[in-house]
Design a protein around this motif. Structure first.
Motif, PDB file in Angstrom:
ATOM      1  N   LYS A  34       0.847  -1.075  -0.095  1.00  0.00           N
ATOM      2  CA  LYS A  34       0.080  -0.043  -0.071  1.00  0.00           C
ATOM      3  C   LYS A  34       0.895   1.194   0.004  1.00  0.00           C
ATOM      4  N   LYS A  35       2.192   1.002  -0.224  1.00  0.00           N
ATOM      5  CA  LYS A  35       2.902   2.474  -0.370  1.00  0.00           C
ATOM      6  C   LYS A  35       3.400   2.452  -1.956  1.00  0.00           C
ATOM      7  N   VAL A  36       3.894   3.470  -2.386  1.00  0.00           N
ATOM      8  CA  VAL A  36       4.636   3.795  -3.376  1.00  0.00           C
ATOM      9  C   VAL A  36       6.128   4.082  -3.137  1.00  0.00           C
ATOM     10  N   TYR A  37       6.867   3.439  -3.920  1.00  0.00           N
ATOM     11  CA  TYR A  37       8.432   3.647  -3.777  1.00  0.00           C
ATOM     12  C   TYR A  37       8.845   4.112  -5.177  1.00  0.00           C
ATOM     13  N   ALA A  38       9.924   4.840  -5.057  1.00  0.00           N
ATOM     14  CA  ALA A  38      10.714   5.516  -6.346  1.00  0.00           C
ATOM     15  C   ALA A  38      12.067   5.520  -6.079  1.00  0.00           C
ATOM     16  N   SER A  39      12.951   5.131  -7.082  1.00  0.00           N
ATOM     17  CA  SER A  39      14.426   5.401  -7.143  1.00  0.00           C
ATOM     18  C   SER A  39      14.710   6.081  -8.401  1.00  0.00           C
ATOM     19  N   PHE A  40      15.449   7.221  -8.204  1.00  0.00           N
ATOM     20  CA  PHE A  40      15.737   8.070  -9.432  1.00  0.00           C
ATOM     21  C   PHE A  40      17.076   8.727  -9.168  1.00  0.00           C
ATOM     22  N   PHE A  41      17.655   9.237 -10.207  1.00  0.00           N
ATOM     23  CA  PHE A  41      18.785  10.165 -10.326  1.00  0.00           C
ATOM     24  C   PHE A  41      18.318  11.424 -10.557  1.00  0.00           C
ATOM     25  N   VAL A  42      19.072  12.380 -10.069  1.00  0.00           N
ATOM     26  CA  VAL A  42      18.849  13.934 -10.248  1.00  0.00           C
ATOM     27  C   VAL A  42      20.150  14.564 -10.194  1.00  0.00           C
ATOM     28  N   GLU A  43      20.302  15.675 -11.181  1.00  0.00           N
ATOM     29  CA  GLU A  43      21.695  16.221 -11.422  1.00  0.00           C
ATOM     30  C   GLU A  43      22.153  17.055 -10.085  1.00  0.00           C
TER      31      GLU A  43
END
Length: 76
Positions: A34-43
């Motif tokens: 029931k949770k949303v996870y995100a993995s990402f790169f930012v500059e």
């Protein structure tokens, strides 16, 4: 380059992608327990702060559980 991993509540996967897709690289989003996870790169840190403001403006409950400086392409 920064690698960020975030946990969100009260938001759909689609909405989170919509908010993050144009400001991040290698965005990965998934739903678990029931949770949303995100993995990402930012500059940069300033871009990450901008994303934080976007999440807050959309009243999304979130917490970062990892932010680290990495060489882009290193992966997560």
């Amino acid at each position: 380059m920064l690698l960020a991993k975030v946990e969100c509540e009260k938001v759909s996967v689609e909405k989170l992608v919509e908010l993050l897709v144009f400001s991040t690289k290698q965005l990965k989003v998934w739903l678990y327990s029931k949770k949303v996870y995100a993995s990402f790169f930012v500059e940069s840190l300033s871009l990450l702060k901008s994303l934080i403001n976007t999440l807050e403006e959309n009243r999304i409950k979130f917490r970062f559980y990892r932010i680290e400086e990495v060489d882009y392409g290193q992966g997560n």
